[in-house]
Design a protein around this motif. Sequence first.
Motif, mmCIF file in Angstrom:
data_model
loop_
_atom_site.group_PDB
_atom_site.id
_atom_site.type_symbol
_atom_site.label_atom_id
_atom_site.label_comp_id
_atom_site.label_asym_id
_atom_site.label_seq_id
_atom_site.Cartn_x
_atom_site.Cartn_y
_atom_site.Cartn_z
ATOM 1 N N GLY A 1 0.805 -1.213 0.000
ATOM 2 C CA GLY A 1 0.000 0.000 0.000
ATOM 3 C C GLY A 1 0.839 1.263 0.000
ATOM 4 O O GLY A 1 0.483 2.263 -0.626
ATOM 5 N N LYS A 2 1.980 1.243 0.696
ATOM 6 C CA LYS A 2 2.856 2.418 0.725
ATOM 7 C C LYS A 2 3.401 2.731 -0.659
ATOM 8 O O LYS A 2 3.442 3.887 -1.081
ATOM 9 N N VAL A 3 3.815 1.678 -1.367
ATOM 10 C CA VAL A 3 4.366 1.873 -2.710
ATOM 11 C C VAL A 3 3.287 2.403 -3.652
ATOM 12 O O VAL A 3 3.515 3.335 -4.426
ATOM 13 N N VAL A 4 2.094 1.810 -3.590
ATOM 14 C CA VAL A 4 0.988 2.269 -4.425
ATOM 15 C C VAL A 4 0.632 3.711 -4.085
ATOM 16 O O VAL A 4 0.354 4.526 -4.972
ATOM 17 N N SER A 5 0.680 4.050 -2.801
ATOM 18 C CA SER A 5 0.354 5.410 -2.371
ATOM 19 C C SER A 5 1.319 6.432 -2.950
ATOM 20 O O SER A 5 0.911 7.523 -3.345
ATOM 21 N N VAL A 6 2.617 6.086 -2.979
ATOM 22 C CA VAL A 6 3.601 6.997 -3.584
ATOM 23 C C VAL A 6 3.245 7.248 -5.045
ATOM 24 O O VAL A 6 3.351 8.374 -5.552
ATOM 25 N N PHE A 7 2.773 6.220 -5.711
ATOM 26 C CA PHE A 7 2.473 6.343 -7.130
ATOM 27 C C PHE A 7 1.332 7.320 -7.377
ATOM 28 O O PHE A 7 1.447 8.226 -8.211
ATOM 29 N N TYR A 8 0.205 7.171 -6.642
ATOM 30 C CA TYR A 8 -0.934 8.029 -6.969
ATOM 31 C C TYR A 8 -0.919 9.377 -6.251
ATOM 32 O O TYR A 8 -1.638 10.293 -6.643
ATOM 33 N N THR A 9 -0.089 9.515 -5.205
ATOM 34 C CA THR A 9 -0.035 10.813 -4.521
ATOM 35 C C THR A 9 1.125 11.686 -4.993
ATOM 36 O O THR A 9 1.139 12.887 -4.715
ATOM 37 N N LEU A 10 2.111 11.102 -5.697
ATOM 38 C CA LEU A 10 3.278 11.880 -6.109
ATOM 39 C C LEU A 10 3.653 11.657 -7.571
ATOM 40 O O LEU A 10 3.852 12.625 -8.311
ATOM 41 N N VAL A 11 3.751 10.391 -7.989
ATOM 42 C CA VAL A 11 4.177 10.117 -9.359
ATOM 43 C C VAL A 11 3.152 10.613 -10.367
ATOM 44 O O VAL A 11 3.503 11.277 -11.352
ATOM 45 N N ILE A 12 1.877 10.320 -10.135
ATOM 46 C CA ILE A 12 0.843 10.756 -11.075
ATOM 47 C C ILE A 12 0.718 12.284 -11.113
ATOM 48 O O ILE A 12 0.652 12.864 -12.203
ATOM 49 N N PRO A 13 0.669 12.991 -9.967
ATOM 50 C CA PRO A 13 0.673 14.464 -10.040
ATOM 51 C C PRO A 13 1.899 15.030 -10.751
ATOM 52 O O PRO A 13 1.827 16.116 -11.335
ATOM 53 N N MET A 14 3.023 14.310 -10.703
ATOM 54 C CA MET A 14 4.209 14.752 -11.435
ATOM 55 C C MET A 14 4.057 14.489 -12.938
ATOM 56 O O MET A 14 4.462 15.299 -13.774
ATOM 57 N N LEU A 15 3.455 13.347 -13.299
ATOM 58 C CA LEU A 15 3.333 12.960 -14.704
ATOM 59 C C LEU A 15 2.244 13.728 -15.450
ATOM 60 O O LEU A 15 2.381 13.977 -16.659
ATOM 61 N N ASN A 16 1.152 14.098 -14.758
ATOM 62 C CA ASN A 16 0.032 14.736 -15.452
ATOM 63 C C ASN A 16 0.426 15.959 -16.269
ATOM 64 O O ASN A 16 0.034 16.073 -17.440
ATOM 65 N N PRO A 17 1.192 16.922 -15.710
ATOM 66 C CA PRO A 17 1.584 18.073 -16.541
ATOM 67 C C PRO A 17 2.413 17.661 -17.756
ATOM 68 O O PRO A 17 2.277 18.243 -18.831
ATOM 69 N N LEU A 18 3.283 16.650 -17.584
ATOM 70 C CA LEU A 18 4.093 16.178 -18.709
ATOM 71 C C LEU A 18 3.217 15.515 -19.762
ATOM 72 O O LEU A 18 3.394 15.735 -20.967
ATOM 73 N N ILE A 19 2.266 14.707 -19.332
ATOM 74 C CA ILE A 19 1.368 14.023 -20.259
ATOM 75 C C ILE A 19 0.570 15.037 -21.077
ATOM 76 O O ILE A 19 0.483 14.945 -22.308
ATOM 77 N N TYR A 20 0.008 16.034 -20.390
ATOM 78 C CA TYR A 20 -0.861 16.988 -21.081
ATOM 79 C C TYR A 20 -0.086 18.022 -21.889
ATOM 80 O O TYR A 20 -0.624 18.601 -22.834
ATOM 81 N N SER A 21 1.172 18.273 -21.543
ATOM 82 C CA SER A 21 1.942 19.268 -22.300
ATOM 83 C C SER A 21 2.680 18.634 -23.474
ATOM 84 O O SER A 21 2.646 19.161 -24.594
ATOM 85 N N LEU A 22 3.315 17.486 -23.255
ATOM 86 C CA LEU A 22 4.101 16.863 -24.318
ATOM 87 C C LEU A 22 3.223 16.308 -25.433
ATOM 88 O O LEU A 22 3.658 16.223 -26.578
ATOM 89 N N ARG A 23 1.998 15.934 -25.105
ATOM 90 C CA ARG A 23 1.099 15.362 -26.111
ATOM 91 C C ARG A 23 0.071 16.378 -26.609
ATOM 92 O O ARG A 23 -0.868 16.008 -27.305
ATOM 93 N N ASN A 24 0.249 17.651 -26.273
ATOM 94 C CA ASN A 24 -0.742 18.653 -26.629
ATOM 95 C C ASN A 24 -0.058 19.822 -27.342
ATOM 96 O O ASN A 24 0.728 20.558 -26.749
ATOM 97 N N LYS A 25 -0.357 19.977 -28.633
ATOM 98 C CA LYS A 25 0.291 21.025 -29.433
ATOM 99 C C LYS A 25 -0.072 22.415 -28.937
ATOM 100 O O LYS A 25 0.774 23.329 -28.937
ATOM 101 N N ASP A 26 -1.323 22.622 -28.527
ATOM 102 C CA ASP A 26 -1.753 23.944 -28.055
ATOM 103 C C ASP A 26 -0.957 24.378 -26.831
ATOM 104 O O ASP A 26 -0.546 25.538 -26.722
ATOM 105 N N VAL A 27 -0.731 23.451 -25.900
ATOM 106 C CA VAL A 27 0.033 23.779 -24.690
ATOM 107 C C VAL A 27 1.487 24.056 -25.039
ATOM 108 O O VAL A 27 2.098 24.999 -24.514
ATOM 109 N N LYS A 28 2.063 23.236 -25.937
ATOM 110 C CA LYS A 28 3.448 23.466 -26.342
ATOM 111 C C LYS A 28 3.612 24.813 -27.039
ATOM 112 O O LYS A 28 4.591 25.532 -26.802
ATOM 113 N N ASP A 29 2.638 25.180 -27.875
ATOM 114 C CA ASP A 29 2.690 26.488 -28.538
ATOM 115 C C ASP A 29 2.566 27.621 -27.529
ATOM 116 O O ASP A 29 3.246 28.652 -27.647
ATOM 117 N N ALA A 30 1.696 27.443 -26.525
ATOM 118 C CA ALA A 30 1.522 28.471 -25.494
ATOM 119 C C ALA A 30 2.796 28.636 -24.671
ATOM 120 O O ALA A 30 3.188 29.755 -24.329
#
Length: 317
Positions: free
Chosen positions: A277-306
């Motif tokens: 549970g501790k390992v899973v908790s690190v993933f959804y409380t820290l890794v995912i919040p870290m990855l979300n901006p990268l996911i939405y910016s690297l795969r989104n042309k509008d964000v990259k242009d902005a």
Amino acid sequence: MSPQGNGNLSVMPLQEFVLDGFAGGLQTQSLLFALFLALYVVAVLGNLTMIMVITLDASLHSPMYFFLKNLSFVDLCYSSVIYPKALANTVSSSKVITFEGCIIQFFFFSLMGATEAFLLAVMAYDRFIAICSPLHYPITMRPSICARLVLGCYCGGCLNSILQASFTFTLPFCSSNHIDHFFCDVPPLLKLACADTTINDELVMFGVCGLIIVGTILVVLTSYGYITVTILRMRSGGGRHKLFSTCGSHMTAVSLFYGTLFVMYAQPGAVKSMEQGKVVSVFYTLVIPMLNPLIYSLRNKDVKDALWRLDNSWDHT
């Protein structure tokens, strides 16, 4: 724990808890501190950047990016509720958190977690309307409606956290105050309770969390089912690629978030494995919040242009 005359374990009012965190010596704790700090800094900078870019760039003032900005805010708060304290505990011999501090951390963690689940469902609905009913989109997703949807997400998260906190912290806790986790969460807290938690807490936890997870997943799956059919019917290959790219970012974030939440909260075996549970908790409380901006910016042309326009404007000032 000293037994009373009636054979029951003694119960005392707790003033503080001890967050045991991860096991290991000084070297392990140092590595954990470095890892948590690096991931947390990236998460904070990434989400702050998303919020700033969407706020400052007029081309991103649309419902989709309004929801994305709120997702970044929730992710930022989500991590910040937990990791400053977790970082301090990895380098401190005292891992104490007050009873009130534990309640506050638990409340806001539950609030942000449920709010993110609702937001991801709203974002899927937004893409469904935009792709499947584009002519109705400006009316259906007008600013007042978007604001109400976001407010509803926060209200739903608040209701969840009130229910979870009230059921958990009204339990009588045994004389052990050591929480086998690095933050105040339901499963390790239930293990400290003297009372039977099967009916009033575990069922509440699995019931409420399961309802939120299953309900929002159904909205996401239904929305993307219609979206996929609509995209496949398009004649333009370029249009299909652009829409799949945009929706792919959201589906990646959704899969990561719901997958880890389901493992931790939506199935009864979750509370029996604290180390996992501790390992899973690190993933959804820290890794995912870290990855979300990268996911939405690297795969989104509008964000990259902005980001490019914002960088250029700073270079010319």
